[in-house]
Design a protein around this motif. Structure first.
Motif, mmCIF file in Angstrom:
data_model
loop_
_atom_site.group_PDB
_atom_site.id
_atom_site.type_symbol
_atom_site.label_atom_id
_atom_site.label_comp_id
_atom_site.label_asym_id
_atom_site.label_seq_id
_atom_site.Cartn_x
_atom_site.Cartn_y
_atom_site.Cartn_z
ATOM 1 N N THR A 136 1.200 3.044 5.879
ATOM 2 C CA THR A 136 2.559 3.299 5.540
ATOM 3 C C THR A 136 3.599 3.189 6.555
ATOM 4 O OG1 THR A 136 1.140 5.092 4.536
ATOM 5 C CG2 THR A 136 3.662 5.554 4.929
ATOM 6 N N TYR A 137 4.874 2.671 5.859
ATOM 7 C CA TYR A 137 6.215 2.427 6.751
ATOM 8 C C TYR A 137 7.101 3.312 6.181
ATOM 9 C CZ TYR A 137 3.792 -2.290 7.012
ATOM 10 O OH TYR A 137 2.777 -3.221 7.065
ATOM 11 N N GLY A 148 6.743 -0.161 12.871
ATOM 12 C CA GLY A 148 5.382 -0.274 12.518
ATOM 13 C C GLY A 148 5.013 0.381 11.378
ATOM 14 N N ALA A 149 3.769 0.261 11.149
ATOM 15 C CA ALA A 149 3.032 1.110 10.127
ATOM 16 C C ALA A 149 2.439 2.160 10.495
ATOM 17 C CB ALA A 149 2.041 0.140 9.189
ATOM 18 N N ASP A 150 2.009 3.179 9.994
ATOM 19 C CA ASP A 150 0.986 4.207 10.252
ATOM 20 C C ASP A 150 -0.364 3.899 9.380
ATOM 21 O OD1 ASP A 150 -0.347 6.669 10.907
ATOM 22 O OD2 ASP A 150 0.547 7.748 9.137
ATOM 23 N N THR A 151 -1.416 3.653 9.851
ATOM 24 C CA THR A 151 -2.703 3.049 9.222
ATOM 25 C C THR A 151 -3.673 4.202 9.044
ATOM 26 O OG1 THR A 151 -2.050 0.891 9.666
ATOM 27 C CG2 THR A 151 -4.350 1.333 9.094
ATOM 28 N N ARG A 152 -4.212 4.458 8.052
ATOM 29 C CA ARG A 152 -5.324 5.594 7.791
ATOM 30 C C ARG A 152 -6.317 5.015 6.801
ATOM 31 N NH1 ARG A 152 -2.821 10.807 5.381
ATOM 32 N NH2 ARG A 152 -4.836 11.347 5.645
ATOM 33 N N GLU A 153 -7.456 5.122 7.354
ATOM 34 C CA GLU A 153 -8.593 5.087 6.450
ATOM 35 C C GLU A 153 -8.652 6.221 5.473
ATOM 36 O OE1 GLU A 153 -10.579 2.648 6.175
ATOM 37 O OE2 GLU A 153 -9.867 1.384 7.693
ATOM 38 N N VAL A 154 -9.133 6.007 4.270
ATOM 39 C CA VAL A 154 -9.043 7.142 3.215
ATOM 40 C C VAL A 154 -9.921 6.620 2.081
ATOM 41 C CG1 VAL A 154 -6.525 7.822 3.300
ATOM 42 C CG2 VAL A 154 -7.330 5.908 1.680
ATOM 43 N N GLU A 155 -10.396 7.524 1.462
ATOM 44 C CA GLU A 155 -11.575 7.623 0.296
ATOM 45 C C GLU A 155 -10.798 6.891 -0.847
ATOM 46 O OE1 GLU A 155 -14.775 8.001 0.475
ATOM 47 O OE2 GLU A 155 -14.573 8.414 2.602
ATOM 48 N N PRO A 156 -11.383 6.070 -1.638
ATOM 49 C CA PRO A 156 -10.740 5.284 -2.729
ATOM 50 C C PRO A 156 -10.250 6.287 -3.746
ATOM 51 C CG PRO A 156 -12.656 4.098 -2.038
ATOM 52 C CD PRO A 156 -12.694 5.362 -1.357
ATOM 53 N N HIS A 157 -10.783 7.313 -3.994
ATOM 54 C CA HIS A 157 -10.461 8.496 -5.063
ATOM 55 C C HIS A 157 -9.525 9.315 -4.589
ATOM 56 C CE1 HIS A 157 -13.522 10.339 -2.656
ATOM 57 N NE2 HIS A 157 -12.836 11.336 -2.819
ATOM 58 N N ALA A 158 -8.799 9.082 -3.217
ATOM 59 C CA ALA A 158 -7.810 9.985 -2.848
ATOM 60 C C ALA A 158 -6.625 9.746 -3.326
ATOM 61 C CB ALA A 158 -7.633 10.003 -1.053
ATOM 62 N N ARG A 159 -5.845 10.822 -3.882
ATOM 63 C CA ARG A 159 -4.575 10.480 -4.447
ATOM 64 C C ARG A 159 -3.519 10.071 -3.497
ATOM 65 N NH1 ARG A 159 -2.531 15.750 -6.783
ATOM 66 N NH2 ARG A 159 -3.063 16.425 -4.790
ATOM 67 N N LEU A 160 -2.568 9.305 -3.666
ATOM 68 C CA LEU A 160 -1.538 8.810 -2.748
ATOM 69 C C LEU A 160 -0.823 10.237 -2.154
ATOM 70 C CD1 LEU A 160 -0.498 6.132 -1.619
ATOM 71 C CD2 LEU A 160 1.118 6.028 -3.347
ATOM 72 N N THR A 161 -0.583 11.110 -2.968
ATOM 73 C CA THR A 161 0.252 12.080 -2.463
ATOM 74 C C THR A 161 -0.563 12.883 -1.381
ATOM 75 O OG1 THR A 161 1.422 13.910 -3.201
ATOM 76 C CG2 THR A 161 -1.084 13.826 -4.039
ATOM 77 N N ASP A 162 -1.965 12.778 -1.277
ATOM 78 C CA ASP A 162 -2.653 13.291 -0.110
ATOM 79 C C ASP A 162 -2.777 12.317 1.305
ATOM 80 O OD1 ASP A 162 -3.550 15.393 -1.718
ATOM 81 O OD2 ASP A 162 -5.245 14.381 -2.583
#
Length: 152
Positions: free
Chosen positions: A5-6, A12-26
């Motif tokens: 996320t920029y 630079g970017a803020d990088t997060r590992e997330v579950e594929p089913h996570a909503r973008l808003t989360d």
């Protein structure tokens, strides 16, 4: 799955590992007046969709910005030109448009890079231009310089 996320003023970017089913808003924080875009695409993202639906198997690249257009003033060899871009436009496209605006022959443009004024760090071509805009602004200043030549 990885989501980068920029935001304006962040660089630079803020990088997060997330579950594929996570909503973008989360995953991505969007404040009032801001919109989220896929980097390289001007269409607004649906924040309620799962990241896997938005980005498939690839990492997600999202820019969050208040502006719909960025006015980028590019300085080169003592002259300035303005390039207008969407915040999700990649730096590589802004570089290309600046080279065209200055009418620089391709042979001379091969080693040209964009930098923030007063810095020696090249901007990453794949990053969105919205990330280099000062927070709260819809304008940015960049220098177009030869990477392999001394500037002075």
């Amino acid at each position: 799955m990885r989501v980068h996320t920029y935001k304006d003023g962040q660089g630079g970017a803020d990088t997060r590992e997330v579950e594929p089913h996570a909503r973008l808003t989360d995953v991505v924080s969007v404040e009032a007046g801001e919109k989220a875009y896929r980097v390289g695409d001007e269409a607004e993202l649906d924040m309620e969709l799962p990241v896997a639906e938005l980005f498939g198997e690839q990492p997600g690249h999202v820019v969050v910005h208040r502006c719909h257009r960025i006015e980028v003033t590019v300085a080169y060899a003592g002259a300035e030109k303005v390039v207008r871009a969407h915040p999700a436009t990649r730096v590589r496209q802004v570089r290309k448009e600046a080279i065209e605006a200055f009418e620089i022959p391709s042979a001379d443009a091969a080693d040209l890079v964009l930098r923030l004024p007063g810095t020696t760090t090249d901007l990453r071509l794949a990053d969105p231009v919205g990330a280099v805009v000062p927070a709260g602004s819809c304008a940015a200043a960049l220098d177009l310089v030869h990477a392999g030549r001394s500037q002075g």
